[in-house]
Write a protein that holds these residues in place. Structure first.
Motif, mmCIF file in Angstrom:
data_model
loop_
_atom_site.group_PDB
_atom_site.id
_atom_site.type_symbol
_atom_site.label_atom_id
_atom_site.label_comp_id
_atom_site.label_asym_id
_atom_site.label_seq_id
_atom_site.Cartn_x
_atom_site.Cartn_y
_atom_site.Cartn_z
ATOM 1 N N THR A 49 0.885 -1.164 0.000
ATOM 2 C CA THR A 49 0.000 0.000 0.000
ATOM 3 C C THR A 49 0.921 1.212 0.000
ATOM 4 O OG1 THR A 49 -1.663 -1.201 1.276
ATOM 5 C CG2 THR A 49 -1.865 1.208 1.187
ATOM 6 N N SER A 53 0.523 8.574 -3.662
ATOM 7 C CA SER A 53 0.474 8.309 -5.103
ATOM 8 C C SER A 53 1.728 8.796 -5.821
ATOM 9 C CB SER A 53 -0.772 8.940 -5.720
ATOM 10 O OG SER A 53 -0.742 10.339 -5.533
ATOM 11 N N SER A 54 2.590 9.549 -5.124
ATOM 12 C CA SER A 54 3.847 9.981 -5.746
ATOM 13 C C SER A 54 5.018 9.053 -5.394
ATOM 14 C CB SER A 54 4.182 11.426 -5.352
ATOM 15 O OG SER A 54 4.416 11.503 -3.965
ATOM 16 N N ILE A 79 -2.408 -3.701 -10.194
ATOM 17 C CA ILE A 79 -3.163 -2.769 -9.341
ATOM 18 C C ILE A 79 -4.636 -3.056 -9.575
ATOM 19 C CG2 ILE A 79 -3.703 -0.352 -8.812
ATOM 20 C CD1 ILE A 79 -0.941 0.380 -9.991
ATOM 21 N N SER A 82 -5.590 -4.688 -12.821
ATOM 22 C CA SER A 82 -5.034 -4.069 -14.021
ATOM 23 C C SER A 82 -3.535 -4.375 -14.056
ATOM 24 C CB SER A 82 -5.274 -2.556 -13.995
ATOM 25 O OG SER A 82 -4.672 -1.950 -15.107
ATOM 26 N N PRO A 125 4.094 3.894 -10.332
ATOM 27 C CA PRO A 125 2.713 3.527 -10.660
ATOM 28 C C PRO A 125 1.682 4.649 -10.471
ATOM 29 C CG PRO A 125 3.364 2.542 -8.577
ATOM 30 C CD PRO A 125 4.592 3.181 -9.162
ATOM 31 N N ALA A 126 2.038 5.739 -9.788
ATOM 32 C CA ALA A 126 1.140 6.882 -9.590
ATOM 33 C C ALA A 126 -0.198 6.466 -8.998
ATOM 34 C CB ALA A 126 0.944 7.646 -10.905
ATOM 35 N N THR A 127 -0.114 5.716 -7.889
ATOM 36 C CA THR A 127 -1.326 5.278 -7.217
ATOM 37 C C THR A 127 -1.077 5.142 -5.727
ATOM 38 O OG1 THR A 127 -3.083 3.600 -7.186
ATOM 39 C CG2 THR A 127 -0.837 2.803 -7.476
ATOM 40 N N ALA A 128 -2.138 5.283 -4.945
ATOM 41 C CA ALA A 128 -2.077 4.979 -3.520
ATOM 42 C C ALA A 128 -2.814 3.667 -3.241
ATOM 43 C CB ALA A 128 -2.683 6.120 -2.697
ATOM 44 N N SER A 129 -3.300 3.012 -4.318
ATOM 45 C CA SER A 129 -3.984 1.723 -4.189
ATOM 46 C C SER A 129 -2.973 0.599 -4.027
ATOM 47 C CB SER A 129 -4.825 1.454 -5.445
ATOM 48 O OG SER A 129 -5.820 2.435 -5.597
ATOM 49 N N VAL A 131 -0.680 -2.474 -4.593
ATOM 50 C CA VAL A 131 0.046 -2.901 -5.786
ATOM 51 C C VAL A 131 0.907 -4.107 -5.426
ATOM 52 C CG1 VAL A 131 1.887 -1.229 -5.309
ATOM 53 C CG2 VAL A 131 1.646 -2.124 -7.603
#
Length: 182
Positions: A49, A53-54, A79, A82, A125-129, A131
């Motif tokens: 997690t 997101s950065s 993610i 995806s 990945p530019a996400t906070a979800s 991965v």
């Protein structure tokens, strides 16, 4: 083009480190057509997690093993179902799912010698979800033995460790340049 991992100003600070070791024993059999890579069961990173997101990631994965015919591996990111290629098959490098990140693992002439290869990947990945990263493979045939010789796959003294380390970094002031034509 080159690669800059961190610049002055505080970017690049390590936020978290994830490690996983694989004891060998897993094997893959059969043919997987070029361009149709299949997920390797069990060769999955811990679920991450991201702190934000950065966040950016440096992934270092070591594979060892042996086969009586060619086996190739790719690294992909997941993610929420995806799936994206992280190495050669990603759009900014070679942009084809036929490219594999680790070249062929194929039996050496020495009876109990087999290759060990380590690759380092950079991913943003530019996400906070959540991965995770997973190995995918293609194969001409035969049976691939992780961390073992194909001539003596059950002899413990010839087994070796496979390992993974992922550094989550503060993504500010970090750039990565992909060079597809080098």
């Amino acid at each position: 083009g080159g690669m800059t991992w961190a610049e002055a100003g505080g970017g690049g600070t390590v936020l978290k480190v994830f490690t996983k070791m694989f004891g060998g024993g897993h094997s893959l059999s059969g043919t997987v057509n070029n361009g149709s890579a299949t997920a390797v069961t069990g060769y999955v990173s811990p679920t991450i997690t991201p702190q934000s997101s950065s966040s950016k990631f440096v992934i270092q994965w070591t594979i060892s093993g042996d086969n009586t015919d060619h086996h190739f591996f790719q690294l992909r990111r997941n993610i929420g179902g995806s799936i994206t290629s992280v190495g050669l098959a990603k759009s900014t490098i070679a942009n084809s799912n036929q490219y594999n990140d680790w070249n062929s693992f194929f039996r050496h002439n020495a009876t109990n010698s087999y290759p060990q290869k380590t690759l380092t990947f950079f991913d943003a990945p530019a996400t906070a979800s959540n991965v995770f990263y997973q190995l995918y493979y293609e194969a001409h045939g035969g049976t691939f033995y992780f961390g073992r010789s194909s001539t003596n796959p059950s002899t413990n003294q010839y087994k070796s460790l496979n390992s993974l380390i992922i550094w989550e970094l503060d993504g500010s002031n970090i750039t990565n340049t992909d060079e597809p034509n080098y």
